[in-house]
Write a protein that holds these residues in place. Structure first.
Motif, PDB file in Angstrom:
ATOM      1  N   ARG A 289      72.770  -4.773 -36.675  1.00  0.00           N
ATOM      2  CA  ARG A 289      74.078  -4.408 -37.221  1.00  0.00           C
ATOM      3  C   ARG A 289      74.028  -4.484 -38.736  1.00  0.00           C
ATOM      4  O   ARG A 289      73.290  -5.264 -39.302  1.00  0.00           O
ATOM      5  N   GLU A 290      74.824  -3.685 -39.396  1.00  0.00           N
ATOM      6  CA  GLU A 290      74.746  -3.621 -40.851  1.00  0.00           C
ATOM      7  C   GLU A 290      75.513  -4.728 -41.558  1.00  0.00           C
ATOM      8  O   GLU A 290      75.111  -5.197 -42.597  1.00  0.00           O
ATOM      9  N   ARG A 291      76.656  -5.151 -41.071  1.00  0.00           N
ATOM     10  CA  ARG A 291      77.504  -6.064 -41.815  1.00  0.00           C
ATOM     11  C   ARG A 291      77.137  -7.547 -41.695  1.00  0.00           C
ATOM     12  O   ARG A 291      77.233  -8.242 -42.685  1.00  0.00           O
ATOM     13  N   PRO A 292      76.776  -8.077 -40.541  1.00  0.00           N
ATOM     14  CA  PRO A 292      76.470  -9.511 -40.473  1.00  0.00           C
ATOM     15  C   PRO A 292      75.318  -9.873 -41.409  1.00  0.00           C
ATOM     16  O   PRO A 292      74.459  -9.048 -41.715  1.00  0.00           O
ATOM     17  N   LEU A 293      75.300 -11.112 -41.838  1.00  0.00           N
ATOM     18  CA  LEU A 293      74.290 -11.572 -42.782  1.00  0.00           C
ATOM     19  C   LEU A 293      72.851 -11.278 -42.345  1.00  0.00           C
ATOM     20  O   LEU A 293      72.053 -10.845 -43.175  1.00  0.00           O
ATOM     21  N   PRO A 294      72.469 -11.455 -41.077  1.00  0.00           N
ATOM     22  CA  PRO A 294      71.076 -11.127 -40.719  1.00  0.00           C
ATOM     23  C   PRO A 294      70.719  -9.676 -41.022  1.00  0.00           C
ATOM     24  O   PRO A 294      69.617  -9.395 -41.489  1.00  0.00           O
ATOM     25  N   GLY A 295      71.637  -8.758 -40.783  1.00  0.00           N
ATOM     26  CA  GLY A 295      71.369  -7.351 -41.077  1.00  0.00           C
ATOM     27  C   GLY A 295      71.247  -7.092 -42.564  1.00  0.00           C
ATOM     28  O   GLY A 295      70.404  -6.306 -43.010  1.00  0.00           O
ATOM     29  N   ILE A 296      72.073  -7.747 -43.343  1.00  0.00           N
ATOM     30  CA  ILE A 296      72.013  -7.607 -44.799  1.00  0.00           C
ATOM     31  C   ILE A 296      70.683  -8.162 -45.308  1.00  0.00           C
ATOM     32  O   ILE A 296      70.007  -7.525 -46.119  1.00  0.00           O
ATOM     33  N   LEU A 297      70.298  -9.329 -44.830  1.00  0.00           N
ATOM     34  CA  LEU A 297      69.029  -9.927 -45.247  1.00  0.00           C
ATOM     35  C   LEU A 297      67.843  -9.052 -44.868  1.00  0.00           C
ATOM     36  O   LEU A 297      66.878  -8.946 -45.624  1.00  0.00           O
ATOM     37  N   ALA A 298      67.910  -8.424 -43.708  1.00  0.00           N
ATOM     38  CA  ALA A 298      66.797  -7.602 -43.236  1.00  0.00           C
ATOM     39  C   ALA A 298      66.556  -6.408 -44.145  1.00  0.00           C
ATOM     40  O   ALA A 298      65.423  -5.926 -44.240  1.00  0.00           O
ATOM     41  N   ARG A 299      67.577  -5.932 -44.823  1.00  0.00           N
ATOM     42  CA  ARG A 299      67.424  -4.770 -45.694  1.00  0.00           C
ATOM     43  C   ARG A 299      66.995  -5.135 -47.119  1.00  0.00           C
ATOM     44  O   ARG A 299      66.708  -4.255 -47.916  1.00  0.00           O
TER      45      ARG A 299
ATOM     46  N   PRO B  40      64.563  -6.674 -50.163  1.00  0.00           N
ATOM     47  CA  PRO B  40      63.122  -6.856 -50.398  1.00  0.00           C
ATOM     48  C   PRO B  40      62.738  -8.299 -50.065  1.00  0.00           C
ATOM     49  O   PRO B  40      63.544  -9.220 -50.195  1.00  0.00           O
ATOM     50  N   GLU B  41      61.501  -8.489 -49.630  1.00  0.00           N
ATOM     51  CA  GLU B  41      61.061  -9.810 -49.173  1.00  0.00           C
ATOM     52  C   GLU B  41      61.277 -10.898 -50.218  1.00  0.00           C
ATOM     53  O   GLU B  41      61.717 -12.004 -49.896  1.00  0.00           O
ATOM     54  N   GLU B  42      60.979 -10.628 -51.489  1.00  0.00           N
ATOM     55  CA  GLU B  42      61.128 -11.642 -52.536  1.00  0.00           C
ATOM     56  C   GLU B  42      62.587 -12.079 -52.689  1.00  0.00           C
ATOM     57  O   GLU B  42      62.884 -13.274 -52.799  1.00  0.00           O
ATOM     58  N   ALA B  43      63.523 -11.141 -52.659  1.00  0.00           N
ATOM     59  CA  ALA B  43      64.944 -11.479 -52.767  1.00  0.00           C
ATOM     60  C   ALA B  43      65.396 -12.283 -51.553  1.00  0.00           C
ATOM     61  O   ALA B  43      66.120 -13.273 -51.680  1.00  0.00           O
ATOM     62  N   ARG B  44      64.962 -11.850 -50.378  1.00  0.00           N
ATOM     63  CA  ARG B  44      65.322 -12.556 -49.143  1.00  0.00           C
ATOM     64  C   ARG B  44      64.798 -13.996 -49.174  1.00  0.00           C
ATOM     65  O   ARG B  44      65.501 -14.934 -48.835  1.00  0.00           O
ATOM     66  N   ARG B  45      63.566 -14.175 -49.631  1.00  0.00           N
ATOM     67  CA  ARG B  45      62.973 -15.508 -49.699  1.00  0.00           C
ATOM     68  C   ARG B  45      63.768 -16.415 -50.631  1.00  0.00           C
ATOM     69  O   ARG B  45      64.037 -17.566 -50.316  1.00  0.00           O
ATOM     70  N   LYS B  46      64.185 -15.897 -51.774  1.00  0.00           N
ATOM     71  CA  LYS B  46      64.966 -16.692 -52.721  1.00  0.00           C
ATOM     72  C   LYS B  46      66.304 -17.117 -52.116  1.00  0.00           C
ATOM     73  O   LYS B  46      66.779 -18.219 -52.353  1.00  0.00           O
ATOM     74  N   ILE B  47      66.913 -16.243 -51.350  1.00  0.00           N
ATOM     75  CA  ILE B  47      68.217 -16.547 -50.749  1.00  0.00           C
ATOM     76  C   ILE B  47      68.095 -17.617 -49.672  1.00  0.00           C
ATOM     77  O   ILE B  47      68.871 -18.564 -49.642  1.00  0.00           O
ATOM     78  N   ILE B  48      67.118 -17.482 -48.785  1.00  0.00           N
ATOM     79  CA  ILE B  48      67.071 -18.406 -47.648  1.00  0.00           C
ATOM     80  C   ILE B  48      66.275 -19.677 -47.916  1.00  0.00           C
ATOM     81  O   ILE B  48      66.259 -20.580 -47.084  1.00  0.00           O
ATOM     82  N   GLN B  49      65.638 -19.795 -49.089  1.00  0.00           N
ATOM     83  CA  GLN B  49      64.852 -21.009 -49.352  1.00  0.00           C
ATOM     84  C   GLN B  49      65.703 -22.179 -49.818  1.00  0.00           C
ATOM     85  O   GLN B  49      65.261 -23.315 -49.798  1.00  0.00           O
ATOM     86  N   THR B  50      66.931 -21.935 -50.229  1.00  0.00           N
ATOM     87  CA  THR B  50      67.773 -22.998 -50.771  1.00  0.00           C
ATOM     88  C   THR B  50      68.913 -23.302 -49.811  1.00  0.00           C
ATOM     89  O   THR B  50      69.574 -22.399 -49.321  1.00  0.00           O
TER      90      THR B  50
END
Length: 57
Positions: free
Chosen positions: A15-25, A27-37
């Motif tokens: 799904r596009e709106r829930p956070l997992p869908g947003i994170l999946a779209r 780039p890996e580096e941005a996603r890593r920064k968001i979920i590491q903290t």
């Protein structure tokens, strides 16, 4: 490990709106920064004697 847990919920990732869908779209580096903290808030496990902010029963 967190990312694997998020991906385990494929219905949400698809799904596009829930956070997992947003994170999946992202780039890996941005996603890593968001979920590491993570931030935690310590909550006192019950009433604190003498606290004027508590409701009286």
């Amino acid at each position: 490990m967190k990312w694997r847990a998020i991906l385990a919920h494929q219905g949400e990732v698809a799904r596009e709106r829930p956070l997992p869908g947003i994170l999946a779209r992202l780039p890996e580096e941005a996603r890593r920064k968001i979920i590491q903290t993570e931030y935690f808030t310590y909550l006192v496990p019950g009433p604190v004697p003498g606290d004027p902010q508590q409701l009286a029963i």
